[in-house]
Write a protein that holds these residues in place. Sequence first.
Motif, PDB file in Angstrom:
ATOM      1  N   GLU A 159      36.210  61.130  21.265  1.00  0.00           N
ATOM      2  CA  GLU A 159      37.030  60.531  22.317  1.00  0.00           C
ATOM      3  C   GLU A 159      36.978  61.252  23.647  1.00  0.00           C
ATOM      4  O   GLU A 159      37.494  60.754  24.649  1.00  0.00           O
ATOM      5  CB  GLU A 159      38.487  60.451  21.842  1.00  0.00           C
ATOM      6  N   ALA A 215      43.024  72.361  22.517  1.00  0.00           N
ATOM      7  CA  ALA A 215      42.857  70.924  22.329  1.00  0.00           C
ATOM      8  C   ALA A 215      42.034  70.610  21.082  1.00  0.00           C
ATOM      9  O   ALA A 215      40.988  71.216  20.845  1.00  0.00           O
ATOM     10  CB  ALA A 215      42.194  70.297  23.553  1.00  0.00           C
ATOM     11  N   THR A 241      40.173  68.059  20.595  1.00  0.00           N
ATOM     12  CA  THR A 241      38.841  67.596  20.993  1.00  0.00           C
ATOM     13  C   THR A 241      37.874  68.761  21.069  1.00  0.00           C
ATOM     14  O   THR A 241      36.716  68.662  20.653  1.00  0.00           O
ATOM     15  CB  THR A 241      38.921  66.887  22.352  1.00  0.00           C
ATOM     16  N   TYR A 284      40.436  57.577  16.469  1.00  0.00           N
ATOM     17  CA  TYR A 284      41.502  57.006  17.284  1.00  0.00           C
ATOM     18  C   TYR A 284      41.215  55.577  17.748  1.00  0.00           C
ATOM     19  O   TYR A 284      41.060  55.310  18.936  1.00  0.00           O
ATOM     20  CB  TYR A 284      41.795  57.907  18.496  1.00  0.00           C
ATOM     21  N   ASN A 327      52.138  65.352  13.022  1.00  0.00           N
ATOM     22  CA  ASN A 327      52.074  65.433  14.480  1.00  0.00           C
ATOM     23  C   ASN A 327      53.377  65.000  15.140  1.00  0.00           C
ATOM     24  O   ASN A 327      54.278  64.451  14.504  1.00  0.00           O
ATOM     25  CB  ASN A 327      50.905  64.588  15.003  1.00  0.00           C
ATOM     26  N   GLN A 386      42.763  59.538  24.393  1.00  0.00           N
ATOM     27  CA  GLN A 386      43.584  59.149  23.259  1.00  0.00           C
ATOM     28  C   GLN A 386      43.753  60.335  22.330  1.00  0.00           C
ATOM     29  O   GLN A 386      42.826  61.112  22.109  1.00  0.00           O
ATOM     30  CB  GLN A 386      42.922  58.007  22.495  1.00  0.00           C
ATOM     31  N   ARG A 387      44.953  60.497  21.813  1.00  0.00           N
ATOM     32  CA  ARG A 387      45.221  61.505  20.811  1.00  0.00           C
ATOM     33  C   ARG A 387      45.952  60.819  19.655  1.00  0.00           C
ATOM     34  O   ARG A 387      46.526  59.736  19.834  1.00  0.00           O
ATOM     35  CB  ARG A 387      46.093  62.644  21.374  1.00  0.00           C
ATOM     36  N   TRP A 416      40.662  65.702  31.494  1.00  0.00           N
ATOM     37  CA  TRP A 416      41.359  66.294  30.356  1.00  0.00           C
ATOM     38  C   TRP A 416      41.463  67.809  30.452  1.00  0.00           C
ATOM     39  O   TRP A 416      42.524  68.388  30.271  1.00  0.00           O
ATOM     40  CB  TRP A 416      40.670  65.862  29.076  1.00  0.00           C
ATOM     41  N   THR A 446      49.306  68.310  16.845  1.00  0.00           N
ATOM     42  CA  THR A 446      49.020  68.145  15.427  1.00  0.00           C
ATOM     43  C   THR A 446      49.013  69.526  14.803  1.00  0.00           C
ATOM     44  O   THR A 446      48.368  70.447  15.324  1.00  0.00           O
ATOM     45  CB  THR A 446      47.660  67.458  15.212  1.00  0.00           C
TER      46      THR A 446
END
Length: 530
Positions: A31, A44, A46, A262, A286, A376-377, A408, A429
């Motif tokens: 993402e 993060a 990601t 996601y 989360n 998106q998370r 981001w 999370t």
Amino acid sequence: MIFKNKLAVGLLMGALGASAASAQSLVYCSEGSPEGFDPALYTAGTTFDASSHPIYNRLTEFKTGTTEVQPGLAESWEVSEDGMTVTFKLRQGVKFHSNDQFTPTRDFNADDVIFTFDRQGNEENPYNDVSGGTFEYFSSMSMPELVESIEKVDDYTVVFHLTRPEAPFIANMAMDFASIVSKEYADAMMEAGTPEMVNQAPIGTGPFQFQAYQKDAVIRYLRNDDYWGDPAKVESLIFAITPDASVRYQKVQAGECHVMAYPNPADVQAMKDAEDIVVMEQEGLNVGYLAYNTQVAPYDNPAVRRALNMAIDKQAIIDVVFQGSGEIAKNPIPPTMWSYNDAIEDDEYNPERAQEILAEEGVEDLQLKIWAMPVQRPYNPNARRMAELMQEDFSQIGVDVEIVSYEWGEYLERSKEEDRDGAVLLGWTGDNGDPDNFLAVLLGCDGVGGSNRAQWCNEEFDALIQDAKVLPTQEERAPLYEQAQEIFKEEAPWATIAHSVVYMTMRPEVEGYIVHPLGGHIFNQVGLSE
């Protein structure tokens, strides 16, 4: 729960592109872009997906799909009776990766463990300020005060001397920030005058070796054939960076990606109904929230924060943004976590009373910036839409909202500033299944200016979570965390928004993927059927 329908193999393979079709290459539609490849510098998910999971290992590891701690680069460990020393016996024969700039001359050993943590806590370490030097996890978890020293007994024995017992310490060593980096590589890059390469061209001991990165486009990895553990099932791993969820799904349908993260909540049912798509789902560990800056007036006033919380129609957010994939959050930890205080009553949705409280506090013509994440998370599938709903809610009580966003990496960095203007949409999370990972990291005083985006330091709250760290059992620790949640709710540094279900979408030829409760996407044991 798995929803699966099958399509004839011939039609499926015809849809796949050449690179994605090969059983030797797994393509993941991610993402967003990582901030870098040195996990200690970031928070993060990601970034962790692209760095700590494929490239690195830790002393301890979480068994994929659970919060169970198992041996990693440490074969075993022993905690002293008083909890003040932890001795790790290290695994022998573990090889580091190599690249065009570096070929290791030795195996992993105690020097790498000591370097990994010393650079995070020792300001005299030459790597303490490389690539920004913001070791956010290390600081917010009170590690500088906890770790008195790390002793090298021999090449394969290290002892952590602590200033106090720390109940989650072994689990903390399995977290991403504790990924072990090569001291030899770091020394070589420092001598070459390019220390930033540790972050840009990572060297680890993990199941995949970093090959190349094209920003905002693709990351390529090759299987580490010298891996000490079970070798990866595929020869190569590719991250196809695709911020738009609809485009990610199109790529999965077209066979350009095997797995995506996601999905849009509105698309999930159609994905479940599709004949050539698999959807996995699991309740997420989360929480999504809106963090006020409690050091900036009038948000330094708990009454103002509570009033704003009363103006947010959280059920509308659940209905519109999550579309059945979330539930209203009232606490800063998820309801599946031990010590969750279910007796707490959530903020009442009462715009009229919210407006009255603002007037009583002398707040007029309030202007507020709401920061909306650009990615998106799992805890926020559409931050822009959520911000728009909040903008509408706040307008009903006379608060003028401006929605802002940034790239981001910049979003995460700028939102840490203690004088930040505005309230930030973020979430978390869990990293290790322990309440400390939420309450201390996100809301403790040590996290101010870092992971504590509310910049909130409450001495009573902080004393409770610090006291809870040193107690040996969940039964003893839980009441302190329950009290801490009561203080949190009264002080309202956040508007708690939602806990969400996590969905993963993939093609039916994907084998062995496990939805991980700690949020990571882990591919070392994922394969493709012929």
